[in-house]
Structure formats: C-alpha cells, structure tokens
Motif scaffolding. Sequence first.
Motif, PDB file in Angstrom:
ATOM      1  N   SER A 149       0.551  -1.194   0.051  1.00 16.40           N
ATOM      2  CA  SER A 149      -0.075   0.022  -0.006  1.00 16.40           C
ATOM      3  C   SER A 149       0.744   1.223   0.090  1.00 16.40           C
ATOM      4  O   SER A 149       1.895   1.384   0.789  1.00 16.40           O
ATOM      5  N   SER A 150       0.513   2.081  -0.810  1.00 18.34           N
ATOM      6  CA  SER A 150       1.251   3.295  -1.181  1.00 18.34           C
ATOM      7  C   SER A 150       1.202   4.280   0.327  1.00 18.34           C
ATOM      8  O   SER A 150       0.178   4.405   0.808  1.00 18.34           O
ATOM      9  N   LEU A 151       2.430   4.921   0.512  1.00 18.59           N
ATOM     10  CA  LEU A 151       2.500   5.716   1.578  1.00 18.59           C
ATOM     11  C   LEU A 151       3.421   6.836   1.013  1.00 18.59           C
ATOM     12  O   LEU A 151       4.335   6.860   0.838  1.00 18.59           O
ATOM     13  N   GLN A 152       2.467   8.062   0.908  1.00 19.57           N
ATOM     14  CA  GLN A 152       2.942   9.284   0.373  1.00 19.57           C
ATOM     15  C   GLN A 152       4.187   9.853   1.201  1.00 19.57           C
ATOM     16  O   GLN A 152       4.146  10.186   2.370  1.00 19.57           O
ATOM     17  N   THR A 153       5.359  10.210   0.603  1.00 18.58           N
ATOM     18  CA  THR A 153       6.603  10.509   1.161  1.00 18.58           C
ATOM     19  C   THR A 153       6.507  11.887   1.983  1.00 18.58           C
ATOM     20  O   THR A 153       6.842  12.009   3.073  1.00 18.58           O
ATOM     21  N   SER A 154       6.006  12.799   1.334  1.00 19.90           N
ATOM     22  CA  SER A 154       5.919  14.228   1.845  1.00 19.90           C
ATOM     23  C   SER A 154       4.692  14.115   2.964  1.00 19.90           C
ATOM     24  O   SER A 154       4.616  15.241   3.433  1.00 19.90           O
ATOM     25  N   ALA A 155       4.002  13.155   3.087  1.00 14.24           N
ATOM     26  CA  ALA A 155       3.411  13.345   4.152  1.00 14.24           C
ATOM     27  C   ALA A 155       3.636  12.680   5.607  1.00 14.24           C
ATOM     28  O   ALA A 155       3.276  12.957   6.722  1.00 14.24           O
ATOM     29  N   ILE A 156       4.789  12.023   5.375  1.00  9.13           N
ATOM     30  CA  ILE A 156       5.547  11.437   6.670  1.00  9.13           C
ATOM     31  C   ILE A 156       6.934  12.098   6.648  1.00  9.13           C
ATOM     32  O   ILE A 156       7.565  12.033   7.743  1.00  9.13           O
ATOM     33  N   VAL A 157       7.306  12.850   5.718  1.00  8.44           N
ATOM     34  CA  VAL A 157       8.580  13.715   5.824  1.00  8.44           C
ATOM     35  C   VAL A 157       8.319  15.094   5.281  1.00  8.44           C
ATOM     36  O   VAL A 157       7.714  15.414   4.380  1.00  8.44           O
ATOM     37  N   SER A 158       8.815  16.135   6.200  1.00  5.01           N
ATOM     38  CA  SER A 158       8.714  17.615   6.158  1.00  5.01           C
ATOM     39  C   SER A 158      10.091  18.292   6.250  1.00  5.01           C
ATOM     40  O   SER A 158      10.786  17.749   7.096  1.00  5.01           O
ATOM     41  N   ALA A 159      10.128  19.165   5.588  1.00  9.16           N
ATOM     42  CA  ALA A 159      11.339  20.193   5.650  1.00  9.16           C
ATOM     43  C   ALA A 159      11.044  20.796   6.996  1.00  9.16           C
ATOM     44  O   ALA A 159      10.220  21.555   6.969  1.00  9.16           O
ATOM     45  N   SER A 160      12.061  20.921   7.738  1.00 12.93           N
ATOM     46  CA  SER A 160      12.023  21.628   8.889  1.00 12.93           C
ATOM     47  C   SER A 160      12.478  23.470   8.835  1.00 12.93           C
ATOM     48  O   SER A 160      13.513  23.306   7.776  1.00 12.93           O
ATOM     49  N   PRO A 161      12.090  24.041   9.296  1.00 15.11           N
ATOM     50  CA  PRO A 161      12.277  25.546   9.198  1.00 15.11           C
ATOM     51  C   PRO A 161      14.063  25.687   9.469  1.00 15.11           C
ATOM     52  O   PRO A 161      14.499  24.981  10.398  1.00 15.11           O
ATOM     53  N   GLY A 162      14.756  26.205   8.712  1.00 14.45           N
ATOM     54  CA  GLY A 162      16.132  26.401   9.114  1.00 14.45           C
ATOM     55  C   GLY A 162      17.160  25.282   8.424  1.00 14.45           C
ATOM     56  O   GLY A 162      18.347  25.180   8.500  1.00 14.45           O
ATOM     57  N   GLY A 163      16.317  24.330   8.114  1.00 13.54           N
ATOM     58  CA  GLY A 163      17.129  23.049   7.420  1.00 13.54           C
ATOM     59  C   GLY A 163      16.863  21.548   8.047  1.00 13.54           C
ATOM     60  O   GLY A 163      16.386  21.850   9.265  1.00 13.54           O
ATOM     61  N   GLY A 164      17.131  20.921   7.641  1.00 13.38           N
ATOM     62  CA  GLY A 164      16.868  19.367   8.028  1.00 13.38           C
ATOM     63  C   GLY A 164      15.473  18.992   7.918  1.00 13.38           C
ATOM     64  O   GLY A 164      14.667  19.519   7.121  1.00 13.38           O
ATOM     65  N   TYR A 165      15.191  17.686   8.250  1.00  8.76           N
ATOM     66  CA  TYR A 165      13.567  17.293   8.231  1.00  8.76           C
ATOM     67  C   TYR A 165      13.163  16.900   9.536  1.00  8.76           C
ATOM     68  O   TYR A 165      13.822  16.294  10.346  1.00  8.76           O
ATOM     69  N   ARG A 166      11.857  16.615   9.474  1.00 11.68           N
ATOM     70  CA  ARG A 166      11.071  16.160  10.510  1.00 11.68           C
ATOM     71  C   ARG A 166      10.232  14.770   9.907  1.00 11.68           C
ATOM     72  O   ARG A 166       9.807  14.860   9.022  1.00 11.68           O
ATOM     73  N   VAL A 167      10.313  13.879  10.775  1.00 17.30           N
ATOM     74  CA  VAL A 167       9.678  12.516  10.198  1.00 17.30           C
ATOM     75  C   VAL A 167       8.336  12.066  11.362  1.00 17.30           C
ATOM     76  O   VAL A 167       8.660  12.318  12.529  1.00 17.30           O
ATOM     77  N   PHE A 168       7.566  11.805  10.449  1.00 18.92           N
ATOM     78  CA  PHE A 168       6.066  11.425  11.300  1.00 18.92           C
ATOM     79  C   PHE A 168       6.082   9.856  11.189  1.00 18.92           C
ATOM     80  O   PHE A 168       5.388   9.493  10.201  1.00 18.92           O
ATOM     81  N   PRO A 169       6.580   8.739  11.884  1.00 18.59           N
ATOM     82  CA  PRO A 169       6.477   7.254  11.715  1.00 18.59           C
ATOM     83  C   PRO A 169       5.216   6.548  12.056  1.00 18.59           C
ATOM     84  O   PRO A 169       5.316   5.535  11.567  1.00 18.59           O
ATOM     85  N   ASP A 170       4.405   7.428  12.707  1.00 20.42           N
ATOM     86  CA  ASP A 170       3.168   6.521  13.142  1.00 20.42           C
ATOM     87  C   ASP A 170       2.548   5.960  11.895  1.00 20.42           C
ATOM     88  O   ASP A 170       1.961   4.912  11.934  1.00 20.42           O
ATOM     89  N   PRO A 171       2.266   6.382  10.781  1.00 19.06           N
ATOM     90  CA  PRO A 171       1.667   5.921   9.761  1.00 19.06           C
ATOM     91  C   PRO A 171       2.497   4.632   9.294  1.00 19.06           C
ATOM     92  O   PRO A 171       1.757   3.548   9.043  1.00 19.06           O
ATOM     93  N   VAL A 172       3.642   4.475   9.345  1.00 17.41           N
ATOM     94  CA  VAL A 172       4.360   3.388   9.166  1.00 17.41           C
ATOM     95  C   VAL A 172       4.322   2.265  10.059  1.00 17.41           C
ATOM     96  O   VAL A 172       3.932   1.122   9.800  1.00 17.41           O
ATOM     97  N   TYR A 173       4.132   2.751  11.384  1.00 15.61           N
ATOM     98  CA  TYR A 173       3.976   1.748  12.269  1.00 15.61           C
ATOM     99  C   TYR A 173       2.564   1.167  12.162  1.00 15.61           C
ATOM    100  O   TYR A 173       2.554  -0.218  12.314  1.00 15.61           O
ATOM    101  N   ASN A 174       1.654   1.702  11.697  1.00 17.21           N
ATOM    102  CA  ASN A 174       0.163   1.506  11.685  1.00 17.21           C
ATOM    103  C   ASN A 174       0.135   0.421  10.455  1.00 17.21           C
ATOM    104  O   ASN A 174      -0.614  -0.626  10.761  1.00 17.21           O
ATOM    105  N   TYR A 175       0.751   0.611   9.500  1.00 14.18           N
ATOM    106  CA  TYR A 175       1.034  -0.241   8.235  1.00 14.18           C
ATOM    107  C   TYR A 175       1.384  -1.665   8.459  1.00 14.18           C
ATOM    108  O   TYR A 175       0.902  -2.417   8.365  1.00 14.18           O
TER     109      TYR A 175
END
Length: 266
Positions: free
Chosen positions: A103-129
């Motif tokens: 099942s597809s999981l849109q990358t830009s829904a679980i990874v976002s660019a942080s202000p000032g650089g770097g990324y934030r990751v939201f892994p909960d959807p991956v756990y649920n899958y």
Amino acid sequence: MPGLNHALRGVVYVKLGGSFITVKEKPVTLRKDALDAVAAVLKQVHGEVGLILGNGGGSFAHYAVKKYCVNDPVQCVVKCHQSTRLLNRMVVDHLVALGVPASSLQTSAIVSASPGGGYRVFPDPVYNYLSLGLIPVVYGECIPSERGYSVVSTEKVFELLAESIKPLRIVLVTDVKGVYTCNPYTCENPELIRRINSGNMEEVLELLSREEGRDATGSIYGKVKSMSALSRRIGVKVIIVSGFDQKGLADAIVKGEVEEGTVIEP
C-alpha cells in the motif's frame, strides 16, 4: 517497536531501484518483468520479516526533475510529485494484482522540511501499516520547504525513517548483481565488488566517482556513499543484489546473506 506484530523478527527495508523497475533510457516506462520477479519474492518472505518497501524514480522522476526543476520551483514540485506518485501507484497496483499486500505511503506526508534546514519525520503511519500486516511503499520525492524544495532520494527516506524504525538490514534491488569496479554495461572488464567496508571505501568511491551526476540523486556513487554512512551509523548491513536473482534476493531479505551481490558492512 510500538504496535508491531511481535511474530515478526524485525523489519527489513527493501528498495526497488529505478534502473530495475523502469527503462531509464525511455521516459515513463515500467519494467513489468522486473516487478513480476520481485513480487514472487515479496510474497515468499512476507510474514517472516516486516517489510518497508521503497521504489526509486528511474525514468519517471529523473526525467521530470531535469525538465522542470530549473527556474520555477512551483512547477518543479508539481511535476515532480505528479511523476513520482504515478510511478509509485503503478508499482503498487502491479504488486497488489500479483497478491502482494502493498500500500502506497506518500513520502511528503511523513517527511517534511524543517524551518532552517533538516527534516522532521512522522513514523506513526508506518507503524500502523506494519501492525496491520501491510507493506508500506514509500518513494523519493520533492519535499517543499521555505527555500523552495529538496529532492529527497528513496535512500534518504530510509535514512530518516531508520531514526525511528531501526531495520535489521537494508536491501537495495538492482538490475545487476551488485556494485562493480566500472559500469557493467559499458566497460570491458567489470568486477563485482563483494564487500565494501572501511578498508576499501575510499578506493571504491574513487572508482564510482566516474558515474556521479548521471541522475538527480547522485547515481551509484551517491548511493554507496550515503548507504555506507548509514550502515556505520545504525550498525546494519546494506546488501545490493539483482532483483532477477530470486533466491539471492530472498536470502538477502530473510537471512542477511547473498552469494552473488555486494555487502556494505558497518
């Protein structure tokens, strides 16, 4: 790992390389024979380990980035998203038709660019899958940011997810047996490099530097360099193997071993 099925012996990240699943010389062309081969393996190993699948961009994403990502960041992101999601949907649809619970999981829904650089990751959807027994399928994508966008490869997505979900190993599936001393399609005497570690890393990267820049995410040079760094940081093997070697791919995923392939050691 919260909520993950305890019957599983951990999670393996598997990336289907763009050169394996698409015809790179022909824009927007899927290699269905490659997906047929890997689907048989995924059905075989599913349930023995958890799987997080990723697909490369191949002739879809790299074509869009080169054509549109020059002067207009808005058009770049729109076209990049259109092409990466198209390929991801085609890959997932093909795997599902062959009986793989992907099942597809849109990358830009679980990874976002942080202000000032770097990324934030939201892994909960991956756990649920994973908890439900699904195989989440992520992909490289253009991630919007305050500065415009970043081209994030599938390997980078794996790297970011690994901070929350440490894999047993990472398997990169290609159209050739592994990493060679030179391009096996164009040079006369390519030799398979079976082990890459701190002892030969500089030498290998020097050989691969000739391929750098051939695609939007750094070609084999960038992949080996980034995966070697990740391997050392999180202490897991990265195995590069042909997707047409079905036994080799199954062994790489389940056992962490491969007879004909390349192993990047921590």
